[in-house]
Scaffold this motif. Structure first.
Motif, PDB file in Angstrom:
ATOM      1  N   MET A 238       7.900  14.462  -4.641  1.00  0.00           N
ATOM      2  CA  MET A 238       7.340  15.819  -4.738  1.00  0.00           C
ATOM      3  C   MET A 238       7.296  16.275  -6.180  1.00  0.00           C
ATOM      4  O   MET A 238       8.191  15.965  -6.967  1.00  0.00           O
ATOM      5  CB  MET A 238       8.234  16.825  -3.991  1.00  0.00           C
ATOM      6  N   ALA A 239       6.267  17.040  -6.501  1.00  0.00           N
ATOM      7  CA  ALA A 239       6.208  17.723  -7.796  1.00  0.00           C
ATOM      8  C   ALA A 239       5.421  19.003  -7.601  1.00  0.00           C
ATOM      9  O   ALA A 239       4.422  19.019  -6.866  1.00  0.00           O
ATOM     10  CB  ALA A 239       5.550  16.848  -8.854  1.00  0.00           C
ATOM     11  N   GLU A 240       5.906  20.058  -8.201  1.00  0.00           N
ATOM     12  CA  GLU A 240       5.231  21.363  -8.172  1.00  0.00           C
ATOM     13  C   GLU A 240       4.760  21.767  -6.781  1.00  0.00           C
ATOM     14  O   GLU A 240       3.631  22.209  -6.585  1.00  0.00           O
ATOM     15  CB  GLU A 240       4.069  21.358  -9.165  1.00  0.00           C
ATOM     16  N   GLY A 241       5.661  21.616  -5.814  1.00  0.00           N
ATOM     17  CA  GLY A 241       5.380  22.139  -4.479  1.00  0.00           C
ATOM     18  C   GLY A 241       4.452  21.313  -3.628  1.00  0.00           C
ATOM     19  O   GLY A 241       4.005  21.768  -2.576  1.00  0.00           O
ATOM     20  N   LYS A 242       4.153  20.102  -4.087  1.00  0.00           N
ATOM     21  CA  LYS A 242       3.274  19.236  -3.292  1.00  0.00           C
ATOM     22  C   LYS A 242       3.883  17.854  -3.163  1.00  0.00           C
ATOM     23  O   LYS A 242       4.676  17.436  -4.021  1.00  0.00           O
ATOM     24  CB  LYS A 242       1.914  19.087  -3.977  1.00  0.00           C
ATOM     25  N   VAL A 243       3.471  17.147  -2.105  1.00  0.00           N
ATOM     26  CA  VAL A 243       3.812  15.730  -2.008  1.00  0.00           C
ATOM     27  C   VAL A 243       2.789  14.978  -2.847  1.00  0.00           C
ATOM     28  O   VAL A 243       1.596  15.009  -2.559  1.00  0.00           O
ATOM     29  CB  VAL A 243       3.778  15.245  -0.548  1.00  0.00           C
ATOM     30  N   VAL A 244       3.267  14.334  -3.905  1.00  0.00           N
ATOM     31  CA  VAL A 244       2.362  13.609  -4.803  1.00  0.00           C
ATOM     32  C   VAL A 244       2.021  12.253  -4.194  1.00  0.00           C
ATOM     33  O   VAL A 244       0.872  11.839  -4.160  1.00  0.00           O
ATOM     34  CB  VAL A 244       2.995  13.444  -6.196  1.00  0.00           C
ATOM     35  N   GLU A 245       3.044  11.553  -3.717  1.00  0.00           N
ATOM     36  CA  GLU A 245       2.798  10.319  -2.975  1.00  0.00           C
ATOM     37  C   GLU A 245       4.022   9.975  -2.140  1.00  0.00           C
ATOM     38  O   GLU A 245       5.126  10.445  -2.410  1.00  0.00           O
ATOM     39  CB  GLU A 245       2.401   9.146  -3.882  1.00  0.00           C
TER      40      GLU A 245
ATOM     41  N   GLU B 169       0.734   7.042  -8.730  1.00  0.00           N
ATOM     42  CA  GLU B 169       0.394   8.254  -9.463  1.00  0.00           C
ATOM     43  C   GLU B 169       1.132   8.315 -10.800  1.00  0.00           C
ATOM     44  O   GLU B 169       2.318   7.991 -10.880  1.00  0.00           O
ATOM     45  CB  GLU B 169       0.775   9.496  -8.620  1.00  0.00           C
ATOM     46  N   GLU B 170       0.417   8.794 -11.792  1.00  0.00           N
ATOM     47  CA  GLU B 170       0.983   8.953 -13.129  1.00  0.00           C
ATOM     48  C   GLU B 170       2.249   9.815 -13.100  1.00  0.00           C
ATOM     49  O   GLU B 170       3.256   9.508 -13.749  1.00  0.00           O
ATOM     50  CB  GLU B 170      -0.089   9.598 -14.029  1.00  0.00           C
ATOM     51  N   ARG B 171       2.222  10.893 -12.326  1.00  0.00           N
ATOM     52  CA  ARG B 171       3.379  11.793 -12.287  1.00  0.00           C
ATOM     53  C   ARG B 171       4.611  11.106 -11.711  1.00  0.00           C
ATOM     54  O   ARG B 171       5.734  11.384 -12.100  1.00  0.00           O
ATOM     55  CB  ARG B 171       3.055  13.053 -11.468  1.00  0.00           C
ATOM     56  N   THR B 172       4.387  10.231 -10.742  1.00  0.00           N
ATOM     57  CA  THR B 172       5.509   9.475 -10.184  1.00  0.00           C
ATOM     58  C   THR B 172       6.072   8.523 -11.236  1.00  0.00           C
ATOM     59  O   THR B 172       7.287   8.444 -11.446  1.00  0.00           O
ATOM     60  CB  THR B 172       5.065   8.668  -8.940  1.00  0.00           C
ATOM     61  N   ARG B 173       5.177   7.818 -11.920  1.00  0.00           N
ATOM     62  CA  ARG B 173       5.610   6.877 -12.970  1.00  0.00           C
ATOM     63  C   ARG B 173       6.407   7.609 -14.043  1.00  0.00           C
ATOM     64  O   ARG B 173       7.447   7.139 -14.504  1.00  0.00           O
ATOM     65  CB  ARG B 173       4.386   6.191 -13.598  1.00  0.00           C
TER      66      ARG B 173
END
Ligand code: ADP
Ligand code: MG
Length: 258
Positions: A227-234, A247-251
Motif C-alpha cells: 500500500m501507498a497513499e491510501g491505495k493498493v499499489v500491487e 511498480e516503481e513505488r514498490t521497488r
C-alpha cells in the motif's frame, strides 16, 4: 509449543472469502486516508500488508473490525457488512475478528489469566470455570502456562504480546488481524511472538498482518499487499512482490527496507 491439541476451535466459515473489502474509502476530516481499497482474503489465507508509514495500513485494519467508521464502501466479514451493522449484529460480527496491536493494551490490574478470560465472560456470558480453563489452555498454547497468575508489569514485552494474542483468541475468532505486533518489542523477543503467529497460520487461521518484518512476510504470507497513499499499489505472492515488483513505488519502498 509443546501442546499438540489446538486450544481453540475455529468455527467453520460459511463463505469463500471471510474478508471482502470493496471500494473502501476512509477520510479523517479533509484527509483522505483510504482511497478505494479492494481486498479479498480467502479462508485460511495469510495476507501481509506492507507499505510506508502513513499509507493507511492501520486504518485499513481498523476498518475491518470497525474500530474506525467507514466513509464509504463495503467491508464484508464472513458475508456481513460490518461497515453498516448495528447493535447486536455489530457485536456478533466484531467477535469474529480478533485484533492484536503494537502496544499490547493489557489491563494492568489483572493477571494474564484474567486478561484472557475477560471478554468471554463479559461478552459471551461464558461460565467462569469454562472461561478459566480455556484461558489457561490458550496461555499454554502461546507458551505461558506458567505465567497465568502474573500481572502484565512483571512480564516481558514478548510475553505481554503473547498474552494479548491469547486474549484475542479467547473469543474464537475466525479472523485475526495483527498491526505491527512485533514493532514495540526488543529484538530478542520478536522471534517468540512470530513463532506464535506462524503456528496460527499453520493452523489455518485467516489472517491479515501489517508488518515491517519483510523476512517474516515472505515466509508466512500467502500474499503480500503493498500500500501507498491510501491505495493498493500491487499485490501478489511474496516471491513476486519481493523479487519481481512491477511498480516503481514498490521497488523504491523495498530498496529502503530490505
Ligand atoms: P500506517 O499504519 O500505514 O502508518 P495510518 O493508517 O496509521 O498509516 O495513518 C494514515 C493516515 O491517517 C495518516 O495521515 C494519519 O495521520 C491519519 N490518521 C490515522 N488515524 C487518524 C485519526 N484517528 N484521526 C485523524 N487522522 C488519522
Ligand atoms: Mg500503522
Amino acid at each position: 509449543m509443546t501442546n499438540n491439541e489446538p486450544a481453540y476451535t475455529r468455527p467453520v466459515a460459511t463463505v469463500d472469502n471471510p474478508i471482502e473489502v470493496r471500494d473502501l474509502h476512509k477520510s479523517f476530516g479533509k484527509n483522505q486516508v483510504l482511497m478505494g481499497i479492494d481486498l479479498s482474503v480467502a479462508n485460511g489465507e495469510v495476507v501481509a500488508v506492507i507499505g510506508p508509514s502513513g499509507s493507511g495500513k492501520s486504518t485499513l485494519l481498523r476498518c475491518l473490525n470497525r474500530l474506525e467508521e467507514v466513509t464509504s464502501g463495503e467491508v464484508l466479514i464472513v458475508g456481513e457488512n460490518i461497515a453498516t451493522a448495528k447493535g447486536k449484529d455489530l457485536d456478533a460480527v466484531r467477535q469474529r475478528v480478533g485484533m492484536v496491536f503494537q502496544h499490547f493494551n493489557l489491563f494492568p490490574h489483572m493477571t494474564a489469566l484474567e486478561n484472557v478470560m475477560l471478554a468471554p465472560t463479559e461478552l459471551k456470558k461464558q461460565g467462569k470455570a469454562d472461561a478459566r480453563s480455556r484461558a489457561f489452555e490458550l496461555l499454554e498454547r502461546v507458551g505461558l502456562g506458567d505465567k497465568a497468575d502474573a500481572r502484565p508489569a512483571s512480564l516481558s514485552g514478548g510475553q505481554k504480546q503473547r498474552v494479548a494474542i491469547a486474549r484475542a483468541l479467547a473469543m474464537s475468532p475466525e479472523i485475526m488481524l495483527f498491526d505491527e505486533a512485533t514493532s514495540a518489542l526488543d529484538p530478542e523477543m520478536v522471534g517468540e511472538v512470530l513463532q506464535v503467529i506462524r503456528d496460527l497460520a499453520a493452523s489455518g487461521m485467516t489472517m491479515v498482518l501489517v508488518t515491517h518484518e519483510m523476512g517474516f512476510a515472505r515466509e508466512v504470507a500467502d500474499r503480500v499487499v503493498f500500500m501507498a497513499e491510501g491505495k493498493v499499489v500491487e499485490s501478489g505472492p511474496p516471491t513476486e512482490i519481493f523479487d519481481h515488483p512491477r511498480e516503481e513505488r514498490t521497488r523504491d519502498f523495498l530498496s529502503k527496507v530490505l
